[in-house]
Write an enzyme that holds these catalytic residues in place. Sequence first.
Site, PDB file in Angstrom:
ATOM      1  N   HIS A  94       0.828  -1.206   0.000  1.00 35.48           N
ATOM      2  CA  HIS A  94       0.000   0.000   0.000  1.00 35.48           C
ATOM      3  C   HIS A  94       0.866   1.261   0.000  1.00 35.48           C
ATOM      4  O   HIS A  94       0.464   2.315  -0.455  1.00 35.48           O
ATOM      5  CB  HIS A  94      -0.899   0.038   1.232  1.00 35.48           C
ATOM      6  CG  HIS A  94      -1.751  -1.183   1.389  1.00 35.48           C
ATOM      7  ND1 HIS A  94      -2.738  -1.508   0.497  1.00 35.48           N
ATOM      8  CD2 HIS A  94      -1.747  -2.160   2.320  1.00 35.48           C
ATOM      9  CE1 HIS A  94      -3.321  -2.635   0.879  1.00 35.48           C
ATOM     10  NE2 HIS A  94      -2.734  -3.060   1.981  1.00 35.48           N
ATOM     11  N   HIS A 119       5.457   6.408   6.833  1.00 34.46           N
ATOM     12  CA  HIS A 119       5.146   5.991   5.464  1.00 34.46           C
ATOM     13  C   HIS A 119       4.675   7.221   4.687  1.00 34.46           C
ATOM     14  O   HIS A 119       4.490   8.292   5.270  1.00 34.46           O
ATOM     15  CB  HIS A 119       4.060   4.901   5.467  1.00 34.46           C
ATOM     16  CG  HIS A 119       2.786   5.364   6.071  1.00 34.46           C
ATOM     17  ND1 HIS A 119       2.469   5.164   7.395  1.00 34.46           N
ATOM     18  CD2 HIS A 119       1.755   6.085   5.558  1.00 34.46           C
ATOM     19  CE1 HIS A 119       1.300   5.714   7.661  1.00 34.46           C
ATOM     20  NE2 HIS A 119       0.841   6.287   6.558  1.00 34.46           N
ATOM     21  N   HIS A 121       2.230   8.961   1.254  1.00 36.33           N
ATOM     22  CA  HIS A 121       1.104   8.897   0.313  1.00 36.33           C
ATOM     23  C   HIS A 121       1.451   9.828  -0.842  1.00 36.33           C
ATOM     24  O   HIS A 121       1.995  10.903  -0.610  1.00 36.33           O
ATOM     25  CB  HIS A 121      -0.185   9.361   0.993  1.00 36.33           C
ATOM     26  CG  HIS A 121      -0.560   8.521   2.179  1.00 36.33           C
ATOM     27  ND1 HIS A 121      -1.362   7.407   2.079  1.00 36.33           N
ATOM     28  CD2 HIS A 121      -0.224   8.636   3.485  1.00 36.33           C
ATOM     29  CE1 HIS A 121      -1.510   6.862   3.272  1.00 36.33           C
ATOM     30  NE2 HIS A 121      -0.831   7.582   4.158  1.00 36.33           N
ATOM     31  N   THR A 226      -5.978   6.624   8.036  1.00 43.05           N
ATOM     32  CA  THR A 226      -6.515   6.920   6.696  1.00 43.05           C
ATOM     33  C   THR A 226      -6.540   5.674   5.821  1.00 43.05           C
ATOM     34  O   THR A 226      -6.849   5.757   4.640  1.00 43.05           O
ATOM     35  CB  THR A 226      -5.684   8.012   5.995  1.00 43.05           C
ATOM     36  OG1 THR A 226      -4.347   7.534   5.826  1.00 43.05           O
ATOM     37  CG2 THR A 226      -5.662   9.296   6.795  1.00 43.05           C
ATOM     38  N   THR A 227      -6.190   4.533   6.389  1.00 44.70           N
ATOM     39  CA  THR A 227      -6.274   3.254   5.676  1.00 44.70           C
ATOM     40  C   THR A 227      -7.069   2.281   6.535  1.00 44.70           C
ATOM     41  O   THR A 227      -7.150   2.466   7.749  1.00 44.70           O
ATOM     42  CB  THR A 227      -4.874   2.652   5.450  1.00 44.70           C
ATOM     43  OG1 THR A 227      -4.229   2.479   6.717  1.00 44.70           O
ATOM     44  CG2 THR A 227      -4.015   3.534   4.559  1.00 44.70           C
TER      45      THR A 227
END
Length: 344
Positions: A94, A119, A121, A226-227
């Site tokens: 992801h 992480h 985005h 948000t996931t």
Amino acid sequence: MPGRSLHAAAVLLLVILKQQPSSPAPLNGSKWTYFGPDGEKNWSKNYPSCGGLLQSPIDLHGDILQYNASLGPLAFQGYNASANQPFILTNNGHSVKLKLPKDMQIQGLGARYNASQLHLHWGDRNDPHGSEHTIGGKHFAAELHIVYYNSDLYPNASIASDKPEGLAVLAVLIEMGSSNPSYDKIFSHLPDVKYKGQEVHIPGFSIEELLPERPEQYYRYKGSLTTPPCHPSVLWTVFRNPVQVSRAQLVKLEEGLYCTNVDDPSPIEMVNNFRQVQKFDERLVYVSFQQGIALSVALAGVLGICIVLAVSVWLFRRKKSSKKSDNKGVIYKPATTQESEAHA
Ligand SMILES: *[C@@H]1O[C@H](CO)[C@@H](O)[C@H](O)[C@H]1NC(C)=O
Ligand SMILES: *[C@@H]1O[C@H](CO)[C@@H](O)[C@H](O)[C@H]1NC(C)=O
Ligand SMILES: *[C@@H]1O[C@H](CO)[C@@H](O)[C@H](O)[C@H]1NC(C)=O
Ligand SMILES: *[C@@H]1O[C@H](CO)[C@@H](O)[C@H](O)[C@H]1NC(C)=O
Ligand SMILES: *[C@@H]1O[C@H](CO)[C@@H](O)[C@H](O)[C@H]1NC(C)=O
Ligand SMILES: *[C@@H]1O[C@H](CO)[C@@H](O)[C@H](O)[C@H]1NC(C)=O
């Protein structure tokens, strides 16, 4: 014989009982994506919280922002990892995720929060607008999330992730601009984690280098992951100032990575891995800074005065011109006579 089969049955039962908690049925939604039938519109089918309360990300805009003087600067501790203290960088299908040492902490959030991972985005090369949070409706090129868990209350991030006050995330908005050597300490290793499940050890460095200028200026609100599973357990800090990375650096994110395993016959590019902004009804975002807001209030004030002035001038003129046209309609001879008399 019956004794032995009873014993065997007991052992079997024990094995079953023992195995059940350690190998739960696979979660149905473990397969989630940003596009297609498992895309975000369908996340809530397998992850009910995704359709629930306090969802993130959100759009940060004027009428939901409230200045709050109690939002002091955060302190970052244990960030100066040395190069011989490696971090593990992973492609989890992801995003790319960097595991962080637990002795990295933030102070200033009330409880103590220890680091878990970071992480990113991002968008795609043709449309490099992949931040999750937006400001006044505007997407940035990408967004970095540094995830922490409440170590006063919980032993690790996975336990904390669905608990009240469980997580805190620092969000850094990333815009296209000049090249950023600190971000290259991650980006230069992306070719080693092109495919899902791959991981690589990278030299440690100070995560604080990834933060923007003036980190004491931030937005703060209560939201969610948000996931999937979208747990509403996150105390968000979105820094007001973006950092810059170059176009070439962005392209390393936007073109080099796949959501699929190395041997997958139909590889899927890892692009546009951001969630749409969520409804933000009856919630407020606290902001730690005043200037911008004071400025926009001042601008709004000036604009307001200008409008009032413009309208008054227009009304005054209209009144004047309507008087003039009235004058035209009226037979006004005597006044003219009077005037000429006065002049005389
Ligand atoms: C997964 O989905 C199947 C079929 O829709 C259902 O029978 C099963 O209970 C689900 N399992 C979980 C853990 O939700
Ligand atoms: C959601 O899932 C259903 C059934 O799996 C599918 O028909 C539908 O297209 C999906 N919705 C979106 C927006 O992809
Ligand atoms: C300021 O923020 C704190 C939490 O950080 C909150 O408890 C408090 O109610 C806020 N103050 C105002 C005036 O909204
Ligand atoms: C980090 O900084 C602290 C205090 O400034 C120092 O004691 C420590 O040795 C440093 N650690 C590394 C790995 O550089
Ligand atoms: C959190 O970090 C502090 C400081 O490094 C450490 O003493 C503590 O053990 C950590 N907590 C957990 C739960 O790992
Ligand atoms: C988190 O802590 C729980 C309870 O101590 C433990 O069972 C679990 O394995 C830990 N998970 C991770 C990822 O460390």
